[in-house]
Design a protein around this motif. Structure first.
Motif, PDB file in Angstrom:
ATOM      1  N   ARG B  12       0.698  -1.542   0.120  1.00 30.13           N
ATOM      2  CA  ARG B  12       0.279   0.102   0.045  1.00 30.13           C
ATOM      3  C   ARG B  12       0.673   1.052   0.011  1.00 30.13           C
ATOM      4  O   ARG B  12       0.220   2.449  -0.453  1.00 30.13           O
ATOM      5  CB  ARG B  12      -0.961  -0.207   1.396  1.00 30.13           C
ATOM      6  CG  ARG B  12      -2.182  -0.994   0.619  1.00 30.13           C
ATOM      7  CD  ARG B  12      -2.598  -1.372   2.177  1.00 30.13           C
ATOM      8  NE  ARG B  12      -3.956  -3.004   1.980  1.00 30.13           N
ATOM      9  CZ  ARG B  12      -4.712  -3.170   1.654  1.00 30.13           C
ATOM     10  NH1 ARG B  12      -5.141  -1.837   3.127  1.00 30.13           N
ATOM     11  NH2 ARG B  12      -5.244  -3.879   1.629  1.00 30.13           N
ATOM     12  N   ARG B  13       2.102   1.070   0.664  1.00 35.92           N
ATOM     13  CA  ARG B  13       2.937   2.377   0.696  1.00 35.92           C
ATOM     14  C   ARG B  13       3.217   2.542  -0.867  1.00 35.92           C
ATOM     15  O   ARG B  13       3.752   3.818  -1.543  1.00 35.92           O
ATOM     16  CB  ARG B  13       4.098   1.517   1.574  1.00 35.92           C
ATOM     17  CG  ARG B  13       4.390   2.426   2.645  1.00 35.92           C
ATOM     18  CD  ARG B  13       5.303   1.953   3.066  1.00 35.92           C
ATOM     19  NE  ARG B  13       6.265   0.730   3.287  1.00 35.92           N
ATOM     20  CZ  ARG B  13       6.015   0.707   4.192  1.00 35.92           C
ATOM     21  NH1 ARG B  13       5.561   1.148   5.160  1.00 35.92           N
ATOM     22  NH2 ARG B  13       6.624  -0.340   5.204  1.00 35.92           N
ATOM     23  N   VAL B  14       3.255   1.258  -1.666  1.00 42.98           N
ATOM     24  CA  VAL B  14       3.341   2.339  -3.306  1.00 42.98           C
ATOM     25  C   VAL B  14       2.614   1.913  -4.324  1.00 42.98           C
ATOM     26  O   VAL B  14       2.660   2.178  -5.935  1.00 42.98           O
ATOM     27  CB  VAL B  14       4.317   1.195  -3.985  1.00 42.98           C
ATOM     28  CG1 VAL B  14       5.993   1.572  -3.137  1.00 42.98           C
ATOM     29  CG2 VAL B  14       4.951   0.227  -3.166  1.00 42.98           C
ATOM     30  N   LEU B  15       1.197   1.775  -3.935  1.00 44.84           N
ATOM     31  CA  LEU B  15       0.236   1.827  -4.478  1.00 44.84           C
ATOM     32  C   LEU B  15      -0.268   2.850  -5.343  1.00 44.84           C
ATOM     33  O   LEU B  15      -0.935   2.204  -6.919  1.00 44.84           O
ATOM     34  CB  LEU B  15      -1.000   0.795  -3.838  1.00 44.84           C
ATOM     35  CG  LEU B  15      -1.813  -0.501  -4.234  1.00 44.84           C
ATOM     36  CD1 LEU B  15      -1.073  -1.146  -4.862  1.00 44.84           C
ATOM     37  CD2 LEU B  15      -2.523  -0.990  -3.860  1.00 44.84           C
ATOM     38  N   ALA B  16      -0.030   3.811  -4.838  1.00 43.79           N
ATOM     39  CA  ALA B  16      -0.565   5.277  -5.436  1.00 43.79           C
ATOM     40  C   ALA B  16       0.083   5.494  -6.860  1.00 43.79           C
ATOM     41  O   ALA B  16      -0.456   5.022  -7.848  1.00 43.79           O
ATOM     42  CB  ALA B  16      -0.302   6.593  -4.588  1.00 43.79           C
ATOM     43  N   ARG B  17       0.968   4.841  -6.669  1.00 48.58           N
ATOM     44  CA  ARG B  17       2.405   5.401  -7.744  1.00 48.58           C
ATOM     45  C   ARG B  17       1.983   4.122  -8.270  1.00 48.58           C
ATOM     46  O   ARG B  17       2.216   4.659 -10.158  1.00 48.58           O
ATOM     47  CB  ARG B  17       3.866   5.614  -7.155  1.00 48.58           C
ATOM     48  CG  ARG B  17       4.257   6.282  -7.973  1.00 48.58           C
ATOM     49  CD  ARG B  17       6.113   6.345  -7.379  1.00 48.58           C
ATOM     50  NE  ARG B  17       6.374   7.901  -8.284  1.00 48.58           N
ATOM     51  CZ  ARG B  17       7.844   8.114  -8.116  1.00 48.58           C
ATOM     52  NH1 ARG B  17       8.389   7.453  -7.063  1.00 48.58           N
ATOM     53  NH2 ARG B  17       8.232   8.473  -8.959  1.00 48.58           N
ATOM     54  N   SER B  19      -0.311   2.679  -9.417  1.00 47.66           N
ATOM     55  CA  SER B  19      -1.960   2.642 -10.257  1.00 47.66           C
ATOM     56  C   SER B  19      -1.491   3.780 -11.253  1.00 47.66           C
ATOM     57  O   SER B  19      -2.667   3.862 -12.138  1.00 47.66           O
ATOM     58  CB  SER B  19      -2.488   3.118  -9.030  1.00 47.66           C
ATOM     59  OG  SER B  19      -2.619   4.388  -8.624  1.00 47.66           O
ATOM     60  N   ASP B  20      -0.444   4.943 -10.882  1.00 48.84           N
ATOM     61  CA  ASP B  20      -0.343   5.753 -12.216  1.00 48.84           C
ATOM     62  C   ASP B  20       0.145   5.576 -12.741  1.00 48.84           C
ATOM     63  O   ASP B  20       0.139   5.998 -14.264  1.00 48.84           O
ATOM     64  CB  ASP B  20      -0.024   7.513 -11.350  1.00 48.84           C
ATOM     65  CG  ASP B  20      -1.047   7.532  -9.697  1.00 48.84           C
ATOM     66  OD1 ASP B  20      -2.005   7.603 -10.266  1.00 48.84           O
ATOM     67  OD2 ASP B  20      -0.693   8.562  -9.587  1.00 48.84           O
ATOM     68  N   GLU B  46      -7.418  -2.823  -3.531  1.00 46.30           N
ATOM     69  CA  GLU B  46      -7.029  -1.293  -2.787  1.00 46.30           C
ATOM     70  C   GLU B  46      -6.730  -0.690  -4.128  1.00 46.30           C
ATOM     71  O   GLU B  46      -6.728   0.871  -4.396  1.00 46.30           O
ATOM     72  CB  GLU B  46      -6.439  -1.166  -2.196  1.00 46.30           C
ATOM     73  CG  GLU B  46      -5.622   0.050  -1.153  1.00 46.30           C
ATOM     74  CD  GLU B  46      -7.271  -0.042  -0.169  1.00 46.30           C
ATOM     75  OE1 GLU B  46      -8.001   0.876  -0.901  1.00 46.30           O
ATOM     76  OE2 GLU B  46      -7.223   0.161   0.515  1.00 46.30           O
ATOM     77  N   THR B  49      -9.223   0.851  -6.549  1.00 47.82           N
ATOM     78  CA  THR B  49     -10.157   2.724  -6.220  1.00 47.82           C
ATOM     79  C   THR B  49      -8.885   3.752  -6.542  1.00 47.82           C
ATOM     80  O   THR B  49      -9.671   4.699  -6.419  1.00 47.82           O
ATOM     81  CB  THR B  49      -9.378   2.250  -4.503  1.00 47.82           C
ATOM     82  OG1 THR B  49     -11.462   1.614  -4.024  1.00 47.82           O
ATOM     83  CG2 THR B  49      -9.822   3.911  -3.696  1.00 47.82           C
ATOM     84  N   GLN B  50      -7.598   3.223  -6.237  1.00 45.82           N
ATOM     85  CA  GLN B  50      -6.433   4.045  -6.134  1.00 45.82           C
ATOM     86  C   GLN B  50      -6.732   4.606  -8.108  1.00 45.82           C
ATOM     87  O   GLN B  50      -7.160   6.333  -8.105  1.00 45.82           O
ATOM     88  CB  GLN B  50      -5.214   3.793  -6.631  1.00 45.82           C
ATOM     89  CG  GLN B  50      -5.150   3.609  -4.714  1.00 45.82           C
ATOM     90  CD  GLN B  50      -5.053   4.498  -3.589  1.00 45.82           C
ATOM     91  OE1 GLN B  50      -4.366   5.751  -4.403  1.00 45.82           O
ATOM     92  NE2 GLN B  50      -5.042   4.534  -2.766  1.00 45.82           N
ATOM     93  N   ASP B  52     -10.181   4.418  -9.695  1.00 44.65           N
ATOM     94  CA  ASP B  52     -11.103   5.065 -10.525  1.00 44.65           C
ATOM     95  C   ASP B  52     -10.833   6.038  -9.437  1.00 44.65           C
ATOM     96  O   ASP B  52     -11.634   7.136 -10.192  1.00 44.65           O
ATOM     97  CB  ASP B  52     -12.063   3.855  -8.966  1.00 44.65           C
ATOM     98  CG  ASP B  52     -12.585   2.745  -9.896  1.00 44.65           C
ATOM     99  OD1 ASP B  52     -12.365   2.525 -11.168  1.00 44.65           O
ATOM    100  OD2 ASP B  52     -12.746   1.748  -9.504  1.00 44.65           O
ATOM    101  N   VAL B  53     -10.280   6.710  -8.648  1.00 43.23           N
ATOM    102  CA  VAL B  53     -10.738   7.653  -7.233  1.00 43.23           C
ATOM    103  C   VAL B  53      -9.498   9.089  -8.486  1.00 43.23           C
ATOM    104  O   VAL B  53     -10.159  10.343  -8.931  1.00 43.23           O
ATOM    105  CB  VAL B  53     -10.162   8.274  -6.408  1.00 43.23           C
ATOM    106  CG1 VAL B  53     -10.086   9.570  -6.254  1.00 43.23           C
ATOM    107  CG2 VAL B  53     -11.046   7.294  -5.288  1.00 43.23           C
ATOM    108  N   ALA B  54      -8.385   8.884  -9.361  1.00 43.82           N
ATOM    109  CA  ALA B  54      -7.857   9.369  -9.405  1.00 43.82           C
ATOM    110  C   ALA B  54      -8.595   9.775 -10.742  1.00 43.82           C
ATOM    111  O   ALA B  54      -8.748  10.714 -11.511  1.00 43.82           O
ATOM    112  CB  ALA B  54      -6.346   8.774 -10.303  1.00 43.82           C
ATOM    113  N   LEU B  57     -11.180  12.029 -10.934  1.00 49.16           N
ATOM    114  CA  LEU B  57     -10.973  13.286 -10.291  1.00 49.16           C
ATOM    115  C   LEU B  57     -10.026  14.269 -11.437  1.00 49.16           C
ATOM    116  O   LEU B  57      -9.951  15.149 -11.841  1.00 49.16           O
ATOM    117  CB  LEU B  57      -9.681  13.671  -9.115  1.00 49.16           C
ATOM    118  CG  LEU B  57      -9.996  13.345  -7.810  1.00 49.16           C
ATOM    119  CD1 LEU B  57      -8.614  13.179  -6.543  1.00 49.16           C
ATOM    120  CD2 LEU B  57     -10.623  14.288  -7.188  1.00 49.16           C
TER     121      LEU B  57
END
Lengths: 184, 172
Positions: B12-17, B19-20, B46, B49-50, B52-54, B57
């Motif tokens: 989860r620490r690297v999931l945002a990145r 996902s991008d 998760e 989620t990252q 979809d939300v991105a 937005l």
């Protein structure tokens, strides 16, 4: 290579013409950022104006170590931070007997539009969702997903390590999911 | 190469990145991450989620800037330039550069012509020289009082040598 570099150099030597061109290039992004970070506030253009005024005054101190866009976003985040601090102090002053939830509810309702234009409604829905986030999450998510800045730029703007940016964006998006899901 | 399985917290620490931009992670880390995602439904959800939300937005419509914005900003910049320009030492330094250069040029020219310029001795008054107004200030043995009267008259009439017996007295 910073696409604005030549204009920035001329503007730093006092060329208003060059600065006006920089304004034209970035005004939309800065107004968007101001509006997204202030819950669609009607003050967004005033905030954007203050951002450009500060940029003009401090341009001679801009060393070009980062891209002009990154630097301008940093100025904008600082101006928005001051603005929201003022608004929150005013809210405490004007609504001393009102509970936080009620005050928030008043502010929630304030920018509601009667305009049913889909574009406006979508923007409002997103801005309302963003407004529920703590400032540090809101700023990171907005810079990434609304403004399209990369992680390195955001780390530079917020003066935090990239790992912190990743974590803030991750947590911010997690919190936004249930609020934005109806948009699906 | 580290092949230790990742925990959900690590992921989860690297999931945002991730996902991008998949390429943001090195190949080894990507392989470990993918291995975890294949077996962990929670982290897969998760990741969704990252993304979809991105995407939601990013769909935020750009704000339109009002037509008055440019004019109001231009006026504010004019004001700021006017007032701030007074306090901005950098701007002053820049603007005064030509003036400083001119002054320096004058000083240099002046010093190169100093041989033909009058020296301090040239300005020393001679008690016998009664042709100038300045000489009226010097004491006279004949009549010390007339010196002051003559000076006043010289100032009033503009006569350089009034009462001094100089050229201004001729024909009076």
């Amino acid at each position: 290579m910073d696409a604005d570099r030549e204009l920035v150099e001329r503007a730093a030597r006092g060329s208003r013409e060059a600065f006006d061109e920089l304004v034209r290039r970035h005004q939309s992004a800065i107004v968007s950022l101001a509006r997204a970070l202030t819950h669609g506030s009607a003050d967004a253009e005033d905030i954007a104006q203050e951002v450009f005024l500060r940029a003009w005054r401090s341009l001679s101190g801009f060393r070009g170590e980062s891209a002009f866009r990154t630097w301008l976003h940093r100025v904008a985040v600082n101006v928005v931070h001051s603005h929201t601090g003022r608004v929150s102090r005013l809210r405490r002053l004007l609504l001393p007997q009102t509970g936080t939830a009620e005050a928030d509810d008043l502010i929630e309702r304030a920018p509601a539009r009667t305009d049913l234009e889909a574009e406006t409604m979508l923007r409002d829905a997103i801005d309302r969702a963003l407004a529920t986030l703590p400032e540090e999450l809101r700023v990171a998510v907005t810079l990434r997903d609304v403004q399209g800045l990369d992680y390195r730029e955001i780390a530079e703007i917020l003066d935090v390590p990239i790992g912190t940016v990743e974590s803030r964006i991750f947590r911010g998006r997690q919190r936004l999911k249930p609020l934005l899901e109806p948009l699906r | 190469m580290d092949e230790t399985p990742l925990s959900c917290d690590d992921v989860r620490r690297v999931l945002a990145r991730r996902s991008d931009d998949e390429s943001a992670l090195d190949a080894a880390m990507r392989a470990r991450l993918d291995a975890h995602l294949q077996t962990c439904a929670g982290c897969r959800a998760e990741l969704d989620t990252q993304r979809d939300v991105a995407a939601w937005l990013r769909s935020r419509p750009a704000d339109r800037v009002s037509q008055q914005f440019a004019a109001r900003l231009a006026a504010a910049l004019d004001d700021a330039t006017g007032w701030f320009g007074v306090a901005d030492w950098r701007a002053w330094t820049l603007r005064l550069t030509p003036v400083a250069a001119l002054l320096a040029a004058f000083v240099l020219l002046g010093s190169s012509q100093s041989e033909s310029s009058p020296t301090l001795d040239d300005w020393t008054l001679d008690a016998d020289d009664t042709s100038s107004t300045a000489s009226l200030l010097l004491p006279s043995d004949d009549n010390p009082d007339i010196r002051l009267d003559a000076l006043v008259e010289a100032i009033v009439t503009g006569d350089d040598a009034a009462g001094s017996g100089g050229p201004g007295d001729v024909g009076k």
